[in-house]
Design a protein around this motif. Structure first.
Motif, PDB file in Angstrom:
ATOM      1  N   MET A 227       0.847  -1.187   0.000  1.00 42.44           N
ATOM      2  CA  MET A 227       0.000   0.000   0.000  1.00 42.44           C
ATOM      3  C   MET A 227       0.881   1.234   0.000  1.00 42.44           C
ATOM      4  O   MET A 227       1.998   1.230   0.524  1.00 42.44           O
ATOM      5  CB  MET A 227      -0.921   0.013   1.230  1.00 42.44           C
TER       6      MET A 227
ATOM      7  N   ARG B 249       0.771  -4.241   3.234  1.00 48.30           N
ATOM      8  CA  ARG B 249      -0.509  -4.196   3.934  1.00 48.30           C
ATOM      9  C   ARG B 249      -0.703  -5.555   4.602  1.00 48.30           C
ATOM     10  O   ARG B 249       0.016  -6.515   4.305  1.00 48.30           O
ATOM     11  CB  ARG B 249      -1.639  -3.901   2.953  1.00 48.30           C
TER      12      ARG B 249
ATOM     13  N   LEU C 107      -7.349  -4.384   6.402  1.00 47.25           N
ATOM     14  CA  LEU C 107      -7.786  -3.001   6.294  1.00 47.25           C
ATOM     15  C   LEU C 107      -9.286  -3.012   6.027  1.00 47.25           C
ATOM     16  O   LEU C 107      -9.765  -3.767   5.183  1.00 47.25           O
ATOM     17  CB  LEU C 107      -7.046  -2.302   5.153  1.00 47.25           C
TER      18      LEU C 107
ATOM     19  N   VAL D 234      -4.258   1.362  -2.691  1.00 51.12           N
ATOM     20  CA  VAL D 234      -3.913  -0.038  -2.979  1.00 51.12           C
ATOM     21  C   VAL D 234      -4.507  -0.341  -4.356  1.00 51.12           C
ATOM     22  O   VAL D 234      -5.285   0.452  -4.894  1.00 51.12           O
ATOM     23  CB  VAL D 234      -4.468  -0.999  -1.907  1.00 51.12           C
TER      24      VAL D 234
ATOM     25  N   ALA E 215      -1.603   4.741   8.444  1.00 49.99           N
ATOM     26  CA  ALA E 215      -1.679   3.336   8.849  1.00 49.99           C
ATOM     27  C   ALA E 215      -2.379   3.188  10.194  1.00 49.99           C
ATOM     28  O   ALA E 215      -3.210   2.291  10.389  1.00 49.99           O
ATOM     29  CB  ALA E 215      -0.274   2.736   8.903  1.00 49.99           C
TER      30      ALA E 215
END
Length: 323
Positions: free
Chosen positions: A163, A186, A195, A263, A285
């Motif tokens: 990502m 990720r 996520l 992404v 994040a």
């Protein structure tokens, strides 16, 4: 209204050649060499078990020495507005550089909690509190595709494992004032954590905003499999236009503080109001539950504030949120 800057496309290169198809392998080799020599501060660590706070999942990970020594500019430091003698991106160590072109440099992050972590910074000083432009997104998208391995992507179990994220200004959790995008892995599908946009069905035709189980304001747009950097830049502009005018602005008085995550499947924008409170801060994040802390004291500060309450303090409360 925020006016995003369009510029011509650009391809990162190593010397005069395009990024290699084995970029991930090349990057990991350089990363491991720099760790072994002590130039990159990184200690492998397992994340804590996933915790559920009123429906929002969080995965704490302790960084240790890499974050204890990481420099963080004060919000009003001169380095937020112009290059200074302490700017780490002014003349980066060649040993850290993976690729560069006339506008951007891709290099290994010196202060890491994941293997690997990369930085993509502008060659000339641009403020971190300025919105991404077309070249920023094109360069980041080029790196993401190369890390995925265009030739071998169909053989990868976790296609799209990386990502790119951007912390637009101090209120969005940035540590430096020179414009840069971060790139890291990720969460893998094999982990008990994902996520949250990966767990919902996203439309490529319209914006998905303010999911009821997410405590802060957010805007997501699904990306088609053939998405181009121009298309992503367009969708970024659409998401930015949804940010409330009361959100703090950067030094230009126009660009709202925000996080961006990109992404292969989606792009998300998160408006930001505060970068931290006491010891507990978060970048992009952290806002999606990948909370990286220096030590247990910092982790406990999050818990004392209440994770959901603190995320709403850092971002903007989602009025649709239902616990």
């Amino acid at each position: 209204m925020v006016q995003l800057a369009r510029t011509s496309n650009v391809q990162l290169s190593t010397g005069n050649s395009e990024l290699p198809s084995d970029l991930e392998k090349t990057t990991l080799r350089k990363f491991d060499e720099l760790v072994a020599s002590g130039e990159v501060l990184y200690t492998s660590s397992d994340p804590e078990p996933v915790r559920d706070f009123d429906g929002f999942k969080v995965q704490f990970r302790t960084a240790g020495k890499s974050y204890e020594k990481k420099p963080i500019l004060d919000q009003n430091a001169p380095g937020r507005n112009h290059s200074t003698s302490t700017n780490p991106f002014e003349n980066p160590d060649p040993a850290f550089i993976i690729a560069r072109n006339d506008t951007h440099t891709l290099l290994v992050n010196k202060f890491c909690i994941l293997r690997p972590q990369l930085l993509l910074h502008t060659n000339e000083f641009q403020r971190q509190d300025e919105a991404l432009n077309q070249r920023d997104i094109t360069s980041a998208w080029t790196v993401l595709k190369a890390l995925d391995g265009s030739k071998d992507a169909s053989k990868k179990v976790d296609k799209g494992r990386y990502m790119a994220f951007f912390n637009c200004g101090a209120n969005a959790g940035s540590s430096q004032g020179h414009k840069h995008v971060q790139i890291s892995q990720r969460p893998r599908k094999s982990e008990d954590f994902a996520l949250f946009p990966d767990e919902v069905e996203l439309s490529v035709d319209k914006v998905t905003k303010n999911l009821k189980n997410i405590p802060y304001t957010h805007f997501i747009h699904g990306l088609p499999s053939n998405a181009t950097s121009e298309y992503i830049f367009q969708k970024y502009g659409e998401l930015m236009s949804l940010i409330d005018p009361t959100i703090p602005r950067g030094a230009d008085g126009v660009t709202p503080s925000h996080n961006v995550i990109i992404v292969p499947q989606w792009i998300m924008v998160i408006p930001r109001v505060n970068g931290r409170r006491g010891l507990a801060g978060a970048n992009a994040a952290g806002m999606v539950g990948m909370i990286w802390v220096k030590n247990e004291e910092e982790r406990d500060t999050w818990l004392d504030f209440g994770v959901v309450s603190h995320l709403q303090y850092l971002g903007s409360r989602n009025e649709s949120y239902q616990q």
